[in-house]
Design a protein around this motif. Sequence first.
Motif, PDB file in Angstrom:
ATOM      1  N   THR A   1      -1.638  -5.686  61.842  1.00 13.26           N
ATOM      2  CA  THR A   1      -1.081  -6.823  61.102  1.00 13.26           C
ATOM      3  C   THR A   1      -2.167  -7.569  60.336  1.00 13.26           C
ATOM      4  N   GLY A   2      -3.340  -7.729  60.971  1.00 11.56           N
ATOM      5  CA  GLY A   2      -4.440  -8.412  60.287  1.00 11.56           C
ATOM      6  C   GLY A   2      -4.938  -7.656  59.071  1.00 11.56           C
ATOM      7  N   LEU A   3      -5.012  -6.315  59.171  1.00 14.47           N
ATOM      8  CA  LEU A   3      -5.449  -5.521  58.023  1.00 14.47           C
ATOM      9  C   LEU A   3      -4.452  -5.618  56.865  1.00 14.47           C
ATOM     10  N   ILE A   4      -3.173  -5.575  57.198  1.00 12.38           N
ATOM     11  CA  ILE A   4      -2.161  -5.683  56.148  1.00 12.38           C
ATOM     12  C   ILE A   4      -2.254  -7.038  55.457  1.00 12.38           C
ATOM     13  N   VAL A   5      -2.417  -8.095  56.236  1.00  9.23           N
ATOM     14  CA  VAL A   5      -2.532  -9.441  55.651  1.00  9.23           C
ATOM     15  C   VAL A   5      -3.781  -9.533  54.772  1.00  9.23           C
ATOM     16  N   LEU A   6      -4.899  -8.923  55.224  1.00 10.82           N
ATOM     17  CA  LEU A   6      -6.136  -8.972  54.446  1.00 10.82           C
ATOM     18  C   LEU A   6      -5.980  -8.244  53.114  1.00 10.82           C
ATOM     19  N   VAL A   7      -5.353  -7.068  53.123  1.00  7.01           N
ATOM     20  CA  VAL A   7      -5.148  -6.323  51.877  1.00  7.01           C
ATOM     21  C   VAL A   7      -4.257  -7.103  50.909  1.00  7.01           C
ATOM     22  N   VAL A   8      -3.210  -7.716  51.442  1.00  3.60           N
ATOM     23  CA  VAL A   8      -2.311  -8.499  50.584  1.00  3.60           C
ATOM     24  C   VAL A   8      -3.049  -9.679  49.964  1.00  3.60           C
TER      25      VAL A   8
ATOM     26  N   THR B   1      -7.291 -10.905  43.566  1.00  2.00           N
ATOM     27  CA  THR B   1      -7.720 -10.145  42.386  1.00  2.00           C
ATOM     28  C   THR B   1      -6.775 -10.361  41.213  1.00  2.00           C
ATOM     29  N   THR B   2      -5.493 -10.398  41.502  1.00  2.00           N
ATOM     30  CA  THR B   2      -4.517 -10.610  40.426  1.00  2.00           C
ATOM     31  C   THR B   2      -4.672 -11.984  39.791  1.00  2.00           C
ATOM     32  N   ILE B   3      -4.866 -12.991  40.623  1.00  2.00           N
ATOM     33  CA  ILE B   3      -5.044 -14.351  40.087  1.00  2.00           C
ATOM     34  C   ILE B   3      -6.316 -14.437  39.247  1.00  2.00           C
ATOM     35  N   THR B   4      -7.406 -13.847  39.753  1.00  2.00           N
ATOM     36  CA  THR B   4      -8.669 -13.879  39.005  1.00  2.00           C
ATOM     37  C   THR B   4      -8.533 -13.148  37.675  1.00  2.00           C
ATOM     38  N   TRP B   5      -7.832 -12.020  37.705  1.00  2.00           N
ATOM     39  CA  TRP B   5      -7.644 -11.253  36.471  1.00  2.00           C
ATOM     40  C   TRP B   5      -6.823 -12.036  35.455  1.00  2.00           C
ATOM     41  N   LEU B   6      -5.793 -12.739  35.931  1.00  2.00           N
ATOM     42  CA  LEU B   6      -4.965 -13.514  35.017  1.00  2.00           C
ATOM     43  C   LEU B   6      -5.724 -14.711  34.450  1.00  2.00           C
ATOM     44  N   VAL B   7      -6.616 -15.276  35.247  1.00  2.40           N
ATOM     45  CA  VAL B   7      -7.373 -16.447  34.774  1.00  2.40           C
ATOM     46  C   VAL B   7      -8.471 -16.028  33.801  1.00  2.40           C
ATOM     47  N   LEU B   8      -9.239 -14.978  34.156  1.00  2.00           N
ATOM     48  CA  LEU B   8     -10.370 -14.581  33.319  1.00  2.00           C
ATOM     49  C   LEU B   8      -9.943 -13.689  32.158  1.00  2.00           C
ATOM     50  N   ARG B   9      -8.919 -12.875  32.353  1.00  2.00           N
ATOM     51  CA  ARG B   9      -8.390 -11.981  31.325  1.00  2.00           C
ATOM     52  C   ARG B   9      -9.500 -11.129  30.682  1.00  2.00           C
ATOM     53  N   PRO B  10     -10.071 -10.160  31.429  1.00  2.00           N
ATOM     54  CA  PRO B  10     -11.103  -9.284  30.836  1.00  2.00           C
ATOM     55  C   PRO B  10     -10.526  -8.444  29.699  1.00  2.00           C
ATOM     56  N   GLN B  11     -11.316  -8.278  28.650  1.00  2.90           N
ATOM     57  CA  GLN B  11     -10.913  -7.492  27.492  1.00  2.90           C
ATOM     58  C   GLN B  11     -11.934  -6.378  27.246  1.00  2.90           C
ATOM     59  N   ILE B  12     -11.449  -5.305  26.650  1.00  2.00           N
ATOM     60  CA  ILE B  12     -12.295  -4.143  26.393  1.00  2.00           C
ATOM     61  C   ILE B  12     -13.242  -4.443  25.231  1.00  2.00           C
ATOM     62  N   PRO B  13     -14.516  -4.077  25.357  1.00  2.00           N
ATOM     63  CA  PRO B  13     -15.449  -4.312  24.245  1.00  2.00           C
ATOM     64  C   PRO B  13     -15.094  -3.446  23.030  1.00  2.00           C
TER      65      PRO B  13
ATOM     66  N   LEU C   1      -6.292  -9.913  49.371  1.00  2.00           N
ATOM     67  CA  LEU C   1      -7.227  -9.431  48.361  1.00  2.00           C
ATOM     68  C   LEU C   1      -6.512  -9.072  47.061  1.00  2.00           C
ATOM     69  N   CYS C   2      -5.358  -8.449  47.179  1.00  2.00           N
ATOM     70  CA  CYS C   2      -4.599  -8.107  45.965  1.00  2.00           C
ATOM     71  C   CYS C   2      -4.161  -9.364  45.213  1.00  2.00           C
ATOM     72  N   ILE C   3      -3.714 -10.362  45.963  1.00  2.00           N
ATOM     73  CA  ILE C   3      -3.292 -11.605  45.315  1.00  2.00           C
ATOM     74  C   ILE C   3      -4.478 -12.296  44.655  1.00  2.00           C
TER      75      ILE C   3
END
Length: 303
Positions: A114-121, A127-139, A123-125
Amino acid sequence: MPSPPEEGAQPKTDAGSGQTSERDTNQPPPPTPQPQPPQPQAQTQTQPYPPVMGYPGYSQDPYSNYPNAPYNHHQQYAYAQAPPASYYGSSYPAQQNPVYQRPAPSGFFRGILTGLIVLVVLLCISTTITWLVLRPQIPVFTVTSFSVSNFNLTGPVFSAQWMANLTLENPNTKLNGYFDRIQAFIYNQNAIGEDDFLAMSFFQPVSVATKKSVSIGETLTAGGKEQPKVPSWVGEEMKKERDTGTVSFDLRMLVWVTFKTDGWSARERGLKVFCGKLKVAFEGGSGNGAVLLPKPLPCLVYV
């Protein structure tokens, strides 16, 4: 007075009844007791248990080891109950079609899972929030100039030098780009549409700040000691194309980039850059030529 009857006198019989019957006077004698067979004496010798070691079926009873031994129906066990089962036999009933029952997982392992599942969830959340905030673009890669010199098809070994200049732009507003390795390749497309490898080299590592662009350039040489030898039939195909006045080349690059910002860094990502159809026009019969670009030529970038 009459005298008492004598003790030995017999009682008188009734005249009307006649004489006493022989059945009354002669009683049958009691039955003679039959002789009882002698009772067997209690066995004083302790009956041994069947042997644990030795040959199967061997008994310590001397009479049971011989065929047709006399049956002794008087033999009894000295104990109150029969001896235990044989060593070779099984005292447990045979179980047909045994079914293995998997034990239920303990609470400790369920907690870890249960702890591993919670940790993966989480991390995914994150990463998704960071990606939406920073919005990396291809050079963005564009070719500003591309030229060839010392293009020699007559010698025993093909040789040439290509000079490639590009502009590298970082369109991100919050992420700096660190281009740690840029590997470039030169190809020639033959008449049947196949790409023939000609030369390879590395660009210098570079970093690009947000909303900035830098110029990068490198010389790629064919026919050197560190370069693979170009087959002769490839030179013959390019010679036919050279006779028309132009030769087309493809510039391809493998780029490894890392995007970073204050307190956050993305993992290194590989990019594939394709700058194709660079048609070089040669000056007369010389081995020098260049691509006439009215404006920078954009390259295709694949993640």
